[in-house]
Motif scaffolding. Structure first.
Motif: not given
Length: 308
Positions: A13-16, A34-36, A81-83, A96-98
């Motif tokens: 979830g940065g600028p890109a 999804v962004d850590a 969250q992260r993939v 898988s996400v969480g």
């Protein structure tokens, strides 16, 4: 685990990633981002070079972007969250996400990788205490604010001399510190000296200053330099462990290899931003890459050949 379906899964979830999500949402795509929430520029107080947002804190830029995305019902943003892994299926991809462990499975027809790079700073005492306040890594972003001052460049990479020549555009008072490394050869040192750029090879013993504002550097041989700021040349790598089942092609530095349109070697998998470039880019450049790849994803989805 549940299984939710999306048109596009964006990892990062940065600028890109945020820019891609905006443009995909406007194209009526159902998007999951999804962004850590662990950006590389977390230590940076303000960012520069982003049109209409020059000087805005990076976290504020992300907040504004997420606020805009909230206006698009088909765009879902999950933070902290992260993939954990992505695999290919007959219909597309499953991920898988969480948070700490995978607790959900999502499906997507396409995947956009925009996780950026991890940054590794030279092992210099207390360097983190000044980084992002008076020592920076992006010359294009921060050199203007340090112009005409006595500056330091600290690094151990092979491109250190080239970076020194670039910084010398903004100051005639530059000292390069190799921290005991052989990053600059004798011929390069002679060229730098001819341009008025000093080179110090001794290891750094101490960075001096208060509240993030650096005022000096003391070397292990006892030599001291007064400085008003400067730059650090980090090393970067991409965290791609979650892609082991997909195994897209990477270059020698570990960046994802993409074509001009942002497509990786794995059909249906795209990449944008720093993860697909030889090194970190300005925020506006990364945002532009996200928008460009979003357009390619839309065109591919409807079967239009494009070479953006």
């Amino acid at each position: 685990m549940t299984d939710t379906e999306y048109d596009v899964l964006i990892v990062g979830g940065g600028p890109a990633g945020l820019s891609a999500a905006l443009n995909l949402g406007r194209a009526l795509m159902r998007v999951l981002l999804v962004d850590a929430d662990r950006p590389r520029n977390a230590a940076t107080l303000v960012s520069h070079g982003f049109l209409t947002r020059d000087g805005v804190p990076p976290h504020e830029l992300r907040r504004l972007a997420r606020e805009e995305l909230a206006g698009y019902p088909d765009v879902e943003v999950r933070t902290r969250q992260r993939v954990f892994g992505i695999s290919q299926t007959d219909a597309g991809f499953r991920a898988s996400v969480g948070r700490r462990t995978p607790d959900e499975v999502v499906s997507a027809r396409s995947v956009l990788l925009a996780t950026g790079l991890r940054e590794h700073l030279p092992d210099v005492p207390n360097l983190r205490g000044f980084y992002g306040v008076s020592l920076f890594s992006c010359v294009a972003c921060d050199a203007w604010d340090l112009r005409d001052r006595p500056l330091a460049l600290i690094g151990e990479t092979a491109d250190l001399a080239a970076r020194a020549r670039l910084i010398s555009r903004w100051t005639s008072q530059l000292t390069v510190f190799t921290h005991g490394s052989e990053a600059i050869g004798p011929d390069e040192e002679a060229e730098l000296l001819a341009q008025g750029i000093a080179v110090e090879r001794a290891p750094i013993a101490e960075l001096r200053g208060e509240k993030g504002v650096i005022t000096g550097i003391r070397l292990e041989d006892g030599v001291e330099h007064s400085i008003d700021g400067g730059f650090v040349q980090p090393q970067w790598d991409a965290e791609l462990g979650y892609l082991q089942d997909l195994a897209p092609n990477t270059d020698e530095q570990g960046h994802l290899i993409v074509d001009r349109s942002g497509r990786t070697s794995r059909p249906g998998v795209y990449a944008a931003g720093d993860i697909a470039s030889p090194g970190p880019q300005q925020l506006m450049v990364a945002a532009g890459a996200g928008a460009r790849v979003a357009a390619v994803i839309v065109h591919d989805a409807v079967g239009i050949t494009t070479t953006h």
